[in-house]
Motif scaffolding. Structure first.
Motif, PDB file in Angstrom:
ATOM      1  N   GLU A  51       2.694  -4.070  -7.920  1.00 24.92           N
ATOM      2  CA  GLU A  51       1.407  -4.652  -7.541  1.00 24.92           C
ATOM      3  C   GLU A  51       0.400  -3.550  -7.218  1.00 24.92           C
ATOM      4  O   GLU A  51      -0.795  -3.664  -7.529  1.00 24.92           O
ATOM      5  N   GLY A  52       0.884  -2.474  -6.593  1.00 25.51           N
ATOM      6  CA  GLY A  52       0.016  -1.339  -6.318  1.00 25.51           C
ATOM      7  C   GLY A  52      -0.523  -0.714  -7.589  1.00 25.51           C
ATOM      8  O   GLY A  52      -1.662  -0.230  -7.626  1.00 25.51           O
ATOM      9  N   ALA A  53       0.266  -0.715  -8.668  1.00 25.76           N
ATOM     10  CA  ALA A  53      -0.193  -0.192  -9.950  1.00 25.76           C
ATOM     11  C   ALA A  53      -1.322  -1.043 -10.512  1.00 25.76           C
ATOM     12  O   ALA A  53      -2.339  -0.522 -10.986  1.00 25.76           O
ATOM     13  N   ALA A  54      -1.136  -2.366 -10.473  1.00 18.42           N
ATOM     14  CA  ALA A  54      -2.175  -3.266 -10.975  1.00 18.42           C
ATOM     15  C   ALA A  54      -3.449  -3.154 -10.148  1.00 18.42           C
ATOM     16  O   ALA A  54      -4.562  -3.171 -10.690  1.00 18.42           O
ATOM     17  N   LEU A  55      -3.302  -3.019  -8.844  1.00 18.45           N
ATOM     18  CA  LEU A  55      -4.474  -2.886  -7.973  1.00 18.45           C
ATOM     19  C   LEU A  55      -5.214  -1.580  -8.239  1.00 18.45           C
ATOM     20  O   LEU A  55      -6.448  -1.549  -8.240  1.00 18.45           O
ATOM     21  N   ALA A  56      -4.471  -0.517  -8.459  1.00 17.05           N
ATOM     22  CA  ALA A  56      -5.108   0.775  -8.747  1.00 17.05           C
ATOM     23  C   ALA A  56      -5.898   0.706 -10.050  1.00 17.05           C
ATOM     24  O   ALA A  56      -7.039   1.184 -10.132  1.00 17.05           O
ATOM     25  N   ALA A  57      -5.300   0.111 -11.084  1.00 19.33           N
ATOM     26  CA  ALA A  57      -6.000  -0.028 -12.361  1.00 19.33           C
ATOM     27  C   ALA A  57      -7.226  -0.915 -12.212  1.00 19.33           C
ATOM     28  O   ALA A  57      -8.300  -0.622 -12.760  1.00 19.33           O
ATOM     29  N   ALA A  58      -7.089  -2.000 -11.457  1.00 12.12           N
ATOM     30  CA  ALA A  58      -8.225  -2.897 -11.235  1.00 12.12           C
ATOM     31  C   ALA A  58      -9.329  -2.206 -10.454  1.00 12.12           C
ATOM     32  O   ALA A  58     -10.519  -2.390 -10.739  1.00 12.12           O
ATOM     33  N   GLY A  59      -8.959  -1.395  -9.455  1.00  9.53           N
ATOM     34  CA  GLY A  59      -9.963  -0.669  -8.676  1.00  9.53           C
ATOM     35  C   GLY A  59     -10.775   0.266  -9.551  1.00  9.53           C
ATOM     36  O   GLY A  59     -12.011   0.333  -9.444  1.00  9.53           O
ATOM     37  N   GLN A  60     -10.102   0.990 -10.432  1.00 10.46           N
ATOM     38  CA  GLN A  60     -10.816   1.877 -11.344  1.00 10.46           C
ATOM     39  C   GLN A  60     -11.763   1.088 -12.242  1.00 10.46           C
ATOM     40  O   GLN A  60     -12.924   1.479 -12.451  1.00 10.46           O
ATOM     41  N   ALA A  61     -11.265  -0.017 -12.792  1.00 12.76           N
ATOM     42  CA  ALA A  61     -12.075  -0.814 -13.714  1.00 12.76           C
ATOM     43  C   ALA A  61     -13.277  -1.435 -13.016  1.00 12.76           C
ATOM     44  O   ALA A  61     -14.373  -1.495 -13.577  1.00 12.76           O
ATOM     45  N   LYS A  62     -13.093  -1.889 -11.776  1.00 12.31           N
ATOM     46  CA  LYS A  62     -14.214  -2.478 -11.029  1.00 12.31           C
ATOM     47  C   LYS A  62     -15.303  -1.445 -10.779  1.00 12.31           C
ATOM     48  O   LYS A  62     -16.493  -1.736 -10.912  1.00 12.31           O
ATOM     49  N   LEU A  63     -14.888  -0.242 -10.391  1.00 12.70           N
ATOM     50  CA  LEU A  63     -15.871   0.765 -10.013  1.00 12.70           C
ATOM     51  C   LEU A  63     -16.617   1.322 -11.224  1.00 12.70           C
ATOM     52  O   LEU A  63     -17.815   1.585 -11.151  1.00 12.70           O
ATOM     53  N   GLY A 419      -6.368   3.931  -6.714  1.00 11.84           N
ATOM     54  CA  GLY A 419      -6.887   4.020  -8.072  1.00 11.84           C
ATOM     55  C   GLY A 419      -8.228   4.722  -8.125  1.00 11.84           C
ATOM     56  O   GLY A 419      -8.471   5.577  -8.994  1.00 11.84           O
ATOM     57  N   ILE A 420      -9.107   4.376  -7.207  1.00 10.98           N
ATOM     58  CA  ILE A 420     -10.437   4.988  -7.177  1.00 10.98           C
ATOM     59  C   ILE A 420     -10.347   6.470  -6.819  1.00 10.98           C
ATOM     60  O   ILE A 420     -11.022   7.311  -7.424  1.00 10.98           O
ATOM     61  N   GLN A 421      -9.488   6.803  -5.868  1.00 13.27           N
ATOM     62  CA  GLN A 421      -9.352   8.206  -5.491  1.00 13.27           C
ATOM     63  C   GLN A 421      -8.795   9.040  -6.637  1.00 13.27           C
ATOM     64  O   GLN A 421      -9.169  10.211  -6.812  1.00 13.27           O
ATOM     65  N   ALA A 422      -7.910   8.446  -7.456  1.00 15.12           N
ATOM     66  CA  ALA A 422      -7.332   9.188  -8.580  1.00 15.12           C
ATOM     67  C   ALA A 422      -8.383   9.569  -9.613  1.00 15.12           C
ATOM     68  O   ALA A 422      -8.201  10.543 -10.357  1.00 15.12           O
ATOM     69  N   LEU A 423      -9.497   8.850  -9.660  1.00 16.35           N
ATOM     70  CA  LEU A 423     -10.580   9.201 -10.580  1.00 16.35           C
ATOM     71  C   LEU A 423     -11.203  10.542 -10.228  1.00 16.35           C
ATOM     72  O   LEU A 423     -11.632  11.290 -11.111  1.00 16.35           O
TER      73      LEU A 423
END
Length: 567
Positions: A51-63, A419-423
């Motif tokens: 679930e953390g993986a999906a949330l990280a990907a979603a966070g990147q896509a949202k931003l 996810g956002i921080q990984a960007l």
């Protein structure tokens, strides 16, 4: 040179700009994760829960509006992705979810961990497909990514390991089409009709949603031309700076009285790029012009007089042509005075010194906001913490805000923040989260530690489900069993994980502790023991609701005296 299906998928994702994939390794994914390793252009970021993986990907896509990618292996691994993927579905963000599957020869035999992933993902995904043969792969990969971008949502591919390892027949076609959707210009006749309605209205209010992103200059010009205040949704909060005099504030619980009153009192409401779900705050007499790219959004929250299909920025540019300048600023000035009074009240509640011994959550949120970097990204989890962070953050500069806007799910913030921080590890990312939300996916803090993601986590500890408690009291009911719970020392937990931890239990500690916390290298946790009795400001609360709160408090006191463990 021939490629395996795994290599083809990795090469395609790298070509369109994907730089991280989040997931948990597993045997069904072995050919894919090995292709990532050998290619070298994409980082595999292993998480502690899918679930953390999906949330990280979603966070990147949202931003960013760009494709986020996550992975899970067979059965439970893929199943765990689904909850997090609703973040992308509900907030219209492009995400590709890749799941492993049982070997092709074993399908249909009730093999270990076998399920039907295509059916499982059908509600959350706009596209869900099993790749049953290598010959399918190029076209199906193209369709999945194209649908994620075109539908602004989730696409899902399930690939057995033998198909991953098989030779693909050729490249993915039409890679140049795999990009975010462009803006859409509205029909000129609709803009002319909108201009005519505006001319007939005495006063105008403007309500701005996520669809206004990138149109701040046009919004400012429209506000000045019409002498009209700009209100915003929760998701649209960071489109303009807090101190812009046109940017009056939000609406509803995540907002304030000035915005609520302005929407109610204006002769005409321009509803721009928002599908705001709380109809009680919208005019119900049809005096609304709504502009949105999504035809299905027009008129479904409140009766509208005119619906315009198109993107906000080109629509406003067209509208501003030949739109007369208004001289009467009485309505705008009244709303501005109301806003000044509301802001003064927020400032008073944010003063750490208003209590000698209690840490008020408003003070925590305001000080974090004021000490944050000018380009910080604030991620806010769901619950009572949303009200503190959203209402007391004063966004400025190029700061951004992200959270679980339409899914409104507790516990999503840590994964989104990772996810956002990984960007960009050099950009400050600050997570506001309640004690309940943080403990839901506590393992994702270790994802931040392992991958050196310097997320700063502010944990508001009120020892319970604060918003649930508040909602029950609002209904005149005492807090339910399970609304309160014990917590660990979150600062000590952070230190045990190899990060830094800070604790605040007294208002005099707040300012310096927050400065030290934000300056800490790497991930860090600020454990703020906030007053659990604090009640958020509610711009629409009436005497009836106040009475219900009072009754609930009396019931809680009586139950406590009687020794009832639910009190």
């Amino acid at each position: 040179m021939s490629q395996t299906v795994a290599e083809l998928l990795v090469d395609t994702l790298a070509e369109i700009g994907v730089r991280q994939i989040f997931g948990i390794v597993g045997d069904a994914l072995n050919p894919f994760t090995d292709a990532i390793r050998r290619d070298g252009r994409i980082d595999w970021i292993g998480v502690r829960h899918e679930e953390g993986a999906a949330l990280a990907a979603a966070g990147q896509a949202k931003l960013t509006g760009r494709l986020g990618v996550c992975c899970g292996t067979t059965g439970p691994g893929a199943n765990h992705l689904v909850a997090g993927l609703y973040e992308a579905r509900k907030d219209h963000a492009p995400v590709l979810a890749i799941s492993g599957h049982v070997p092709s020869a074993k399908r249909g035999t009730d093999y270990l961990q076998e399920d039907d992933p295509v059916a499982l993902f059908r509600d959350v995904a706009a596209y869900s497909q099993l790749v049953g043969a290598a010959e399918q792969a190029p076209a199906v990969i193209q369709q999945a990514i194209a649908t994620a971008y075109g539908a602004r949502g989730v696409a899902h591919l399930s690939v057995p390991p033998d198909i991953f390892a098989a030779t693909a027949p050729g490249p993915v076609p039409s890679i140049a089409t795999l990009r975010p959707r462009p803006e859409i210009a509205p029909a000129a006749a609709d803009i002319a009709a909108a201009r005519a309605m505006i001319a007939e209205a005495g006063t105008v209010a403007i309500f701005c949603g996520e669809g206004c992103r990138g149109a701040a200059e046009e919004l400012a010009r429209l506000s000045d031309r019409l002498r009209a205040p700009l209100m915003h949704t929760y998701r649209g909060k960071d489109i303009m700076a807090h101190d812009d005099p046109r940017w009056i504030g939000g609406v509803g619980l995540i907002g304030g009285q000035p915005g609520v009153d302005a929407l109610r009192d204006a002769d005409l409401l321009l509803m721009l790029g928002t599908d705001y779900p709380y109809s009680d705050f919208l005019p119900q007499k049809g005096r609304i012009i709504q502009i949105d790219e999504r035809a299905a959004s027009l008129g479904r929250r409140a009766p509208i007089a005119l619906g315009v299909i198109g993107s906000v920025r080109p629509a406003l540019r067209m509208l501003l042509d030949d739109l007369p300048q208004r001289a009467d600023a009485a309505f705008f000035d009244k709303v501005s005075r109301d806003r000044a009074k509301w802001d003064a009240m927020l400032d008073e509640k944010a003063d750490p010194a208003r209590s000698a011994d209690k840490v008020h959550p408003q003070a925590v949120a305001r000080l974090v906001s004021d000490h944050a970097d000018d380009d910080a990204v604030f991620v806010t989890d769901t619950g009572e913490v949303t009200l503190w962070a959203a209402n007391w953050t004063r966004q400025r500069g190029s700061q951004r805000h992200c959270g679980s806007f339409n899914n409104a799910a507790v516990g999503t913030g840590m994964g989104i923040a990772n996810g956002i921080q990984a960007l960009d590890r050099a950009r400050q990312v600050i997570l506001h989260v309640g004690d309940g939300g943080f403990t839901m996916l506590l393992g994702e803090f270790m994802t931040a530690v392992e991958h050196r993601l310097p997320v700063k986590i502010v944990v508001y500890d009120n020892a319970g489900w604060g918003l649930v408690h508040l909602e029950m009291e609002g209904a005149g009911l005492p807090a339910a069993r399970g609304a309160a719970f014990p917590n660990p020392d979150f600062a000590a937990f952070a230190r045990a994980c190899g990060a830094q931890g800070f604790t605040v239990r007294h208002p005099a500690q707040l300012d310096q502790s927050i400065r030290d916390f934000l300056a800490a290298p790497g991930p860090a946790v600020l454990h703020a023991a906030v007053d659990p009795a604090e009640i958020p400001v509610m711009p629409h609360i009436g005497a009836g609701e106040v009475w219900k709160f009072g009754i609930a408090k009396i019931k809680e006191k009586l139950l406590a005296l009687m020794g009832d463990e639910t009190a």
